[in-house]
Design an enzyme around this catalytic site. Sequence first.
Site, short mmCIF file in Angstrom:
data_model
loop_
_atom_site.label_atom_id
_atom_site.label_comp_id
_atom_site.label_asym_id
_atom_site.label_seq_id
_atom_site.Cartn_x
_atom_site.Cartn_y
_atom_site.Cartn_z
N ALA A 150 32.94 -25.51 12.02
CA ALA A 150 33.23 -26.91 12.28
C ALA A 150 33.15 -27.15 13.78
O ALA A 150 33.38 -26.24 14.56
CB ALA A 150 34.63 -27.25 11.76
N THR A 151 32.81 -28.37 14.15
CA THR A 151 32.52 -28.59 15.57
C THR A 151 33.52 -29.52 16.26
O THR A 151 34.63 -29.10 16.54
CB THR A 151 31.06 -29.07 15.74
N THR A 152 33.19 -30.78 16.51
CA THR A 152 33.90 -31.54 17.55
C THR A 152 35.05 -32.41 17.03
O THR A 152 34.87 -33.18 16.08
CB THR A 152 32.89 -32.41 18.31
N LYS B 153 37.25 -32.64 8.91
CA LYS B 153 37.92 -31.74 9.86
C LYS B 153 39.23 -32.30 10.39
O LYS B 153 39.89 -31.65 11.19
CB LYS B 153 36.99 -31.46 11.05
N ALA C 191 25.18 -29.32 17.39
CA ALA C 191 26.12 -28.97 16.32
C ALA C 191 27.07 -30.10 15.98
O ALA C 191 27.85 -29.99 15.03
CB ALA C 191 26.91 -27.73 16.71
#
Length: 272
Positions: free
Chosen positions: A47-49, A80, A222
């Site tokens: 998972a990213t930002t 997320k 990403a």
Amino acid sequence: MSTGGDRLPEAFLRPGSSSFVEFLREVAPQSHPEHARPAGAGDVVHATTIVALSFAGGIVMAGDRRATMGSFIAHREIEKVFPGDEYSAIGIAGTAGIGVELVRLFQLELEHFEKIEGAMLSLEGKANRLTTLLRGNLGLALQGLAAVPLFGGYDLDRAAGRIFSYDVTGGRYEERNHHSIGSGGMFARGSLKKLWRPGLGDRDAIAVALAALVDAADDDSATGGPDALRGIFPVVATVTAEGYRRIAEGELAGLVAEIDAARAQAREGDTR
């Protein structure tokens, strides 16, 4: 061991700690994330930002929807950002599977405490419980399977929103005004520095969070930006004195359209 008949095992009946994590270690240690089998770091979804910022009535937290596996886009609609409880939110970056389990365990920890003690943990107490959970995952983090949360909520004692960041060892740091984590975090942070201002209203704060994610997606492959064609928008939530509220996608679509229109107009006015 059962106490006989159809009764629950003894561990469920005797008085114990208000910590669900300690109870889980005693009753079903194999279910605790610290006993998870490590996989190759290249085989897992990341998972990213995540961004968070304070405003006049509380905090906003937002996360993009993209998850990656190496250079591939593994998912376009992963979530997320989650409620911790009624007055808090938690976002995750890093190894997605570890992060989601961390969130579930954290939610159970807060619920278990409230049931046993008959009172809600303070926001500071919730932040400390999250530190303990992260330290339980340190072994996997050292093998490259780290999940890092961003935590925030409404402090009922201070009547204000607060934001906490963490490192993989469980170190906890209170952030002033705003913060971002994940692969696009540095780009989002630059955007937050330019756009955040004291006294933001909730709608303006949501727009700032969306703009920060758009900027992050511009520079970080990403991070996924809003995708109006597919109807995919970031998960955005506010936490105020009224509690946790997830923002409807229709409201987000309108704000994204306003951001795009303003930037298009700015480009047209640039004569360089």
